[in-house]
Design a protein around this motif. Structure first.
Motif, PDB file in Angstrom:
ATOM      1  N   TRP A 218      -7.125   1.223   0.533  1.00 13.54           N
ATOM      2  CA  TRP A 218      -5.713   1.138   0.168  1.00 13.54           C
ATOM      3  C   TRP A 218      -4.846   1.830   1.224  1.00 13.54           C
ATOM      4  N   GLY A 233      -4.701  -7.804  -5.132  1.00 12.11           N
ATOM      5  CA  GLY A 233      -4.875  -7.107  -3.873  1.00 12.11           C
ATOM      6  C   GLY A 233      -4.649  -8.006  -2.670  1.00 12.11           C
ATOM      7  N   ILE A 235      -4.406  -7.904   1.950  1.00 11.97           N
ATOM      8  CA  ILE A 235      -4.398  -7.215   3.243  1.00 11.97           C
ATOM      9  C   ILE A 235      -2.939  -7.129   3.682  1.00 11.97           C
ATOM     10  N   TRP A 244      -4.759  -2.025   2.492  1.00  9.42           N
ATOM     11  CA  TRP A 244      -4.553  -2.839   1.300  1.00  9.42           C
ATOM     12  C   TRP A 244      -3.261  -2.463   0.566  1.00  9.42           C
TER      13      TRP A 244
END
Length: 261
Positions: A218, A233, A235, A244
């Motif tokens: 994260w 979630g 990228i 993340w």
């Protein structure tokens, strides 16, 4: 394989010797190395054993029917004839046992070869299946890395539509298991959906596993569930190892599919 004519010669010799009193030598021909059909060899051995058994029975009958006068010279001839018949019977028994042992050995070899063949066929099928996967996904522009094929989209969609694209092709959104895979996926330099979603107070991957803190990347202060609606979630800060972010599922992003092979 030696011709069965040798069996005829053996039987002829038995008859001739029985009448003349000469000694008997039975030679079983060796199996040619050029013969590569084990079932044919076994069949030949079986026929040879059957012929020897028949000769054995004939000798027993002849022995039981042998008669002689009671004078000493006739008795001696009768004993000699009996002893000769016994030697012939013993020789036949030895030949039967020898051929039986050879047949048993060949049967074991056949069984072993069949098992090996089945194993090779199974391995071939597995390898052929893997090869078919490689060819199919490579032809569609997927990239191979450490046991998986990856597809980096060139268009955008929400999280569910992105996942539907992957599953329709026998794959799913990427599951990032370690730092190597994390670095590989962020090299595309795009904000992209991954197979991570919120499940109550936890985060889970699309393969059903829970997100591990040891393999979590994260970005700082993420996930923060801004507006209480960020449940997928992505990228995000792809130039950083910790990159993340949590985002609403309805956002339009690029996506990454993964197909394990």
């Amino acid at each position: 394989m030696t011709s069965p004519r040798w069996m005829i010669l053996v039987c002829f010799s038995l008859i001739s010797v029985f009448g003349t009193g000469e000694s008997l030598t039975i030679i079983v021909p060796e199996i040619s190395n050029e013969q590569n059909s084990l079932p044919a060899i076994i069949a030949q051995m079986s026929r040879a054993i059957a012929d020897l058994n028949a000769s054995h029975k004939k000798l027993l009958v002849q022995q039981s029917r042998s008669g002689c006068n009671c004078n000493p010279s006739s008795l001696q001839a009768c004993y000699s004839q009996r002893n000769l018949a016994n030697r012939r019977l013993s020789s036949c028994n030895s030949q039967v046992r020898s051929l039986g042992a050879q047949r048993s050995s060949l049967l074991r070899q056949v069984s072993g070869l069949r098992s090996q063949y089945a194993a090779v066929v199974k391995q071939r099928d597995v390898l052929q299946g893997q090869l078919n996967v490689f060819v199919r996904y490579q032809n569609y522009g997927w990239k191979y890395y450490r046991g998986s094929f990856y597809y980096f989209s060139t268009s955008k969609a929400n999280w569910q539509a992105s996942r539907n694209y992957c599953t329709a092709r026998g794959a799913d959104l990427v599951v990032i298991n370690d730092a190597f895979e994390n670095n590989f996926t962020r090299e595309v330099k795009r904000i992209a959906w991954i197979g991570l979603y919120r499940s109550g107070s936890n985060w889970r991957w699309v393969d059903g596993s829970y997100l591990s803190s040891r393999a979590s990347y994260w970005a700082p202060k993420e996930p923060n569930n801004s507006g209480n609606r960020e449940d997928r979630g992505e990228i995000w800060l792809y130039n950083n190892i910790e990159n993340w972010n949590d985002a609403p599922w309805a956002d339009a992003n690029y996506w990454i599919c993964e197909k394990k092979v």
